[in-house]
Design a protein around this motif. Sequence first.
Motif, PDB file in Angstrom:
ATOM      1  N   LYS A 176      17.009 -47.618  32.763  1.00 50.92           N
ATOM      2  CA  LYS A 176      18.430 -47.547  33.105  1.00 50.92           C
ATOM      3  C   LYS A 176      18.565 -47.462  34.623  1.00 50.92           C
ATOM      4  O   LYS A 176      17.981 -46.572  35.246  1.00 50.92           O
ATOM      5  CB  LYS A 176      19.074 -46.312  32.479  1.00 50.92           C
ATOM      6  CG  LYS A 176      19.416 -46.471  31.016  1.00 50.92           C
ATOM      7  CD  LYS A 176      20.300 -45.312  30.572  1.00 50.92           C
ATOM      8  CE  LYS A 176      20.631 -45.393  29.092  1.00 50.92           C
ATOM      9  NZ  LYS A 176      21.497 -44.257  28.681  1.00 50.92           N
ATOM     10  N   THR A 177      19.323 -48.381  35.187  1.00 55.83           N
ATOM     11  CA  THR A 177      19.572 -48.368  36.625  1.00 55.83           C
ATOM     12  C   THR A 177      21.062 -48.522  36.848  1.00 55.83           C
ATOM     13  O   THR A 177      21.778 -48.966  35.953  1.00 55.83           O
ATOM     14  CB  THR A 177      18.858 -49.538  37.328  1.00 55.83           C
ATOM     15  OG1 THR A 177      19.520 -50.761  36.978  1.00 55.83           O
ATOM     16  CG2 THR A 177      17.395 -49.628  36.931  1.00 55.83           C
ATOM     17  N   GLY A 204      25.700 -51.232  36.295  1.00 54.74           N
ATOM     18  CA  GLY A 204      24.247 -51.107  36.289  1.00 54.74           C
ATOM     19  C   GLY A 204      23.587 -52.149  35.414  1.00 54.74           C
ATOM     20  O   GLY A 204      24.212 -53.119  34.989  1.00 54.74           O
ATOM     21  N   ALA A 205      22.313 -51.932  35.170  1.00 52.32           N
ATOM     22  CA  ALA A 205      21.544 -52.886  34.379  1.00 52.32           C
ATOM     23  C   ALA A 205      20.385 -52.165  33.709  1.00 52.32           C
ATOM     24  O   ALA A 205      19.944 -51.118  34.182  1.00 52.32           O
ATOM     25  CB  ALA A 205      21.004 -54.001  35.276  1.00 52.32           C
ATOM     26  N   PHE A 206      19.912 -52.722  32.597  1.00 51.56           N
ATOM     27  CA  PHE A 206      18.629 -52.305  32.053  1.00 51.56           C
ATOM     28  C   PHE A 206      17.569 -53.148  32.761  1.00 51.56           C
ATOM     29  O   PHE A 206      17.560 -54.371  32.644  1.00 51.56           O
ATOM     30  CB  PHE A 206      18.570 -52.545  30.541  1.00 51.56           C
ATOM     31  CG  PHE A 206      19.390 -51.568  29.757  1.00 51.56           C
ATOM     32  CD1 PHE A 206      18.874 -50.335  29.399  1.00 51.56           C
ATOM     33  CD2 PHE A 206      20.696 -51.868  29.384  1.00 51.56           C
ATOM     34  CE1 PHE A 206      19.625 -49.423  28.673  1.00 51.56           C
ATOM     35  CE2 PHE A 206      21.457 -50.960  28.667  1.00 51.56           C
ATOM     36  CZ  PHE A 206      20.924 -49.735  28.311  1.00 51.56           C
ATOM     37  N   ALA A 265      27.350 -58.944  33.184  1.00 50.71           N
ATOM     38  CA  ALA A 265      25.934 -58.548  33.235  1.00 50.71           C
ATOM     39  C   ALA A 265      25.769 -57.089  33.618  1.00 50.71           C
ATOM     40  O   ALA A 265      24.841 -56.432  33.155  1.00 50.71           O
ATOM     41  CB  ALA A 265      25.174 -59.443  34.211  1.00 50.71           C
ATOM     42  N   VAL A 266      26.650 -56.570  34.468  1.00 51.39           N
ATOM     43  CA  VAL A 266      26.407 -55.227  35.012  1.00 51.39           C
ATOM     44  C   VAL A 266      27.473 -54.193  34.639  1.00 51.39           C
ATOM     45  O   VAL A 266      27.275 -52.999  34.889  1.00 51.39           O
ATOM     46  CB  VAL A 266      26.225 -55.247  36.558  1.00 51.39           C
ATOM     47  CG1 VAL A 266      25.019 -56.119  36.933  1.00 51.39           C
ATOM     48  CG2 VAL A 266      27.475 -55.711  37.289  1.00 51.39           C
ATOM     49  N   TYR A 267      28.597 -54.622  34.049  1.00 51.55           N
ATOM     50  CA  TYR A 267      29.606 -53.635  33.671  1.00 51.55           C
ATOM     51  C   TYR A 267      29.031 -52.774  32.544  1.00 51.55           C
ATOM     52  O   TYR A 267      28.642 -53.275  31.492  1.00 51.55           O
ATOM     53  CB  TYR A 267      30.889 -54.332  33.212  1.00 51.55           C
ATOM     54  CG  TYR A 267      31.987 -53.371  32.819  1.00 51.55           C
ATOM     55  CD1 TYR A 267      32.524 -52.490  33.752  1.00 51.55           C
ATOM     56  CD2 TYR A 267      32.496 -53.344  31.520  1.00 51.55           C
ATOM     57  CE1 TYR A 267      33.529 -51.601  33.403  1.00 51.55           C
ATOM     58  CE2 TYR A 267      33.500 -52.462  31.161  1.00 51.55           C
ATOM     59  CZ  TYR A 267      34.013 -51.586  32.114  1.00 51.55           C
ATOM     60  OH  TYR A 267      35.001 -50.706  31.764  1.00 51.55           O
ATOM     61  N   GLN A 268      28.934 -51.477  32.793  1.00 44.31           N
ATOM     62  CA  GLN A 268      28.383 -50.550  31.818  1.00 44.31           C
ATOM     63  C   GLN A 268      27.022 -51.024  31.303  1.00 44.31           C
ATOM     64  O   GLN A 268      26.706 -50.915  30.127  1.00 44.31           O
ATOM     65  CB  GLN A 268      29.387 -50.314  30.695  1.00 44.31           C
ATOM     66  CG  GLN A 268      30.715 -49.778  31.263  1.00 44.31           C
ATOM     67  CD  GLN A 268      31.566 -49.058  30.247  1.00 44.31           C
ATOM     68  OE1 GLN A 268      31.183 -48.883  29.102  1.00 44.31           O
ATOM     69  NE2 GLN A 268      32.729 -48.607  30.681  1.00 44.31           N
ATOM     70  N   ARG A 269      26.241 -51.542  32.235  1.00 40.37           N
ATOM     71  CA  ARG A 269      24.891 -52.080  31.993  1.00 40.37           C
ATOM     72  C   ARG A 269      24.872 -53.281  31.055  1.00 40.37           C
ATOM     73  O   ARG A 269      23.855 -53.573  30.435  1.00 40.37           O
ATOM     74  CB  ARG A 269      23.941 -51.015  31.462  1.00 40.37           C
ATOM     75  CG  ARG A 269      23.696 -49.892  32.462  1.00 40.37           C
ATOM     76  CD  ARG A 269      22.461 -49.076  32.138  1.00 40.37           C
ATOM     77  NE  ARG A 269      22.510 -47.821  32.881  1.00 40.37           N
ATOM     78  CZ  ARG A 269      22.988 -46.690  32.373  1.00 40.37           C
ATOM     79  NH1 ARG A 269      23.428 -46.654  31.115  1.00 40.37           N
ATOM     80  NH2 ARG A 269      23.012 -45.604  33.113  1.00 40.37           N
ATOM     81  N   GLY A 270      26.013 -54.009  30.983  1.00 42.48           N
ATOM     82  CA  GLY A 270      25.973 -55.279  30.264  1.00 42.48           C
ATOM     83  C   GLY A 270      26.867 -55.355  29.054  1.00 42.48           C
ATOM     84  O   GLY A 270      26.718 -54.574  28.116  1.00 42.48           O
TER      85      GLY A 270
END
Lengths: 369, 369
Positions: free
Chosen positions: A142-143, A155-157, B116-121
């Motif tokens: 988790k980033t 963020g992104a996994f 891709a990045v909102y709430q980690r995807g």
Amino acid sequence: METVRVGLAERAYRIEIGAGTIDDPQLFAPYLAGRRAAVVTNEVVAPLYLERLARTLQAAGARTDSIVLPDGERTKEWGTLERVFDWLLAERIGRDAVLIALGGGVIGDLAGFAAAVYQRGVPFVQVPTTLLAQVDSSVGGKTGINHPRGKNMVGAFHQPLAVISDIATLDTLPDRELRAGVAEVIKHGFALDAGFAGWLDGHLEQLLARDRAALAHAVRRSCVLKAEIVARDERESGPRAMLNFGHTFGHAIEAALGFGVWLHGEAVAAGMVMAAELSVRLGVLAPADAMRLRALLERAGLPVFVPAISARQLLDSMRGDKKAEAGRLRFVLLSSPGQSLLRGDVDDATVIEAMAACIKPSARLAVPS
Amino acid sequence: METVRVGLAERAYRIEIGAGTIDDPQLFAPYLAGRRAAVVTNEVVAPLYLERLARTLQAAGARTDSIVLPDGERTKEWGTLERVFDWLLAERIGRDAVLIALGGGVIGDLAGFAAAVYQRGVPFVQVPTTLLAQVDSSVGGKTGINHPRGKNMVGAFHQPLAVISDIATLDTLPDRELRAGVAEVIKHGFALDAGFAGWLDGHLEQLLARDRAALAHAVRRSCVLKAEIVARDERESGPRAMLNFGHTFGHAIEAALGFGVWLHGEAVAAGMVMAAELSVRLGVLAPADAMRLRALLERAGLPVFVPAISARQLLDSMRGDKKAEAGRLRFVLLSSPGQSLLRGDVDDATVIEAMAACIKPSARLAVPS
């Protein structure tokens, strides 16, 4: 030295745990062949460990550059990320680089997210230097960064190539941060593993005294427990939610107090007390077990009451949290130490009562350091 | 209607191509079950198609919200993304939402990266309304934003759930943008498929006249060619580089002229002429084939010369591009129409000579619209 494996098929990686790991070029060499190393760290960690790590990376064959960012949760936002991108581009560090996150959870989350999106993704290695990062945030991919409207909203996994934890770096960790890390260790025991919860009852004072063997055991056991869950559920569609024990409440507490007033682990400690209180009120946890959790947190010097905030405000904040699917709140509850469960059918009134029982106008806002 | 499949195992998806697809709820319904739809579009596309698409999404059962952003390449930056996140959070649109990108390449890249990045995807669907987006940018999962130091420097590989292309939306596309899209179609023919390159020689005027059958064929053939490569090389470690024919030069041209002065497709057109010129100078392409490519681009009204910029400046710019691994430039060259190859051993002097042959101080800076 001990190694924990995170089993994620082609994204599998190793967590190396030991004292002095940051001085061992052989641990880093497999990830650096012919690549440039770009170290992201902060102004607190840099004077302590940057030169040593840079020497190790160079000995492992990597041309090494570094950027030193400000300390603190406020750093975890777009403006800082922009500075990192600007630096990488100015140094012409390309997709052939490996980012190295040297620091605590903030640096790991930020540098990990930078690695996730810089030029659509470059590899990175976590070198966590706080207990919280070693037992929790550096593992699992988790980033992300915070948004004015909520924590970790962007963020992104993105799994690291490796996590290299140096137990010896905990020697320089302020007491308050050590205790905040212990909160996540206690979370792993109480949410996942009765045996580990029992071990913590017997070894808490050794942990707080920074006994190396106790620290190594706590880090290793936490990583094993977390790795096992991450391997089953990389993107948090199922069992990984159990790792959020105390976190839905904790995030709301952090938001209500203002990010940075309490450390993340401190908010999680009070959040776990709230979750246990809710579990008791819903009849799934024995009051004595909730008391046992609270007593352990108190022994660790962690907050178990929240100062004057409105329970209603906490509830509203939780609804905005990304863990609320379709506006519905799901809670990680305890049924016994080491056993947690997920419930999505809890009525608001019970949640508010449970939180109110843990709010004390006289509770210390400032946690002593 | 025609369907092209992008074969990416658990990330596989369909590209639906036809006239009137944005009015068909059944095409969208499979991706919306019980979810909220969040449409990201711009001020040019919204008055034309937003209401129609929103009606379709609602008919497909999705509560639908939308945000209308400014038009243009300058929109593709962090500030705009921040507005999208702010809107999503204010509307309490959570991880259970599907983002819908309605517009051209800028909207697709931006909304795709937001997803891709909102709430980690979160998942997203591409609804491309320009020829460039239909034949190229909506397919393959590349998303991202620009950085002051370079285009697409921050981004992610994030495959859409589906691409739904409505050929009829090309009726409202300005001529200049249509031609810019044709540049990418020509790229697909010349880099990948001799038969398609031949078809383009014979059907270019029909394409420019927006003949629906010709457009549908060009979109479908481009998607088939691109999908086949993306399926083999999702993250551009190998054959996908062939899709960058003309792009290393093209990006440098865009940067030198200032982003937005030329459209991306226009810069790619001049970039393909440079790449062909370089191929001739390296002895891998017959001069007559380079002439054939240039003639086709000229017939399409695309620029084949670049106005006064220094070739040295272009070279420096290319070195900063993310396609330069370890500072080494790799070029996609042509060996014949439909056959491309990758070369990493080209000396700077030859590159500069090839570019200089395509720079004309008298060339039009402003492309007529």
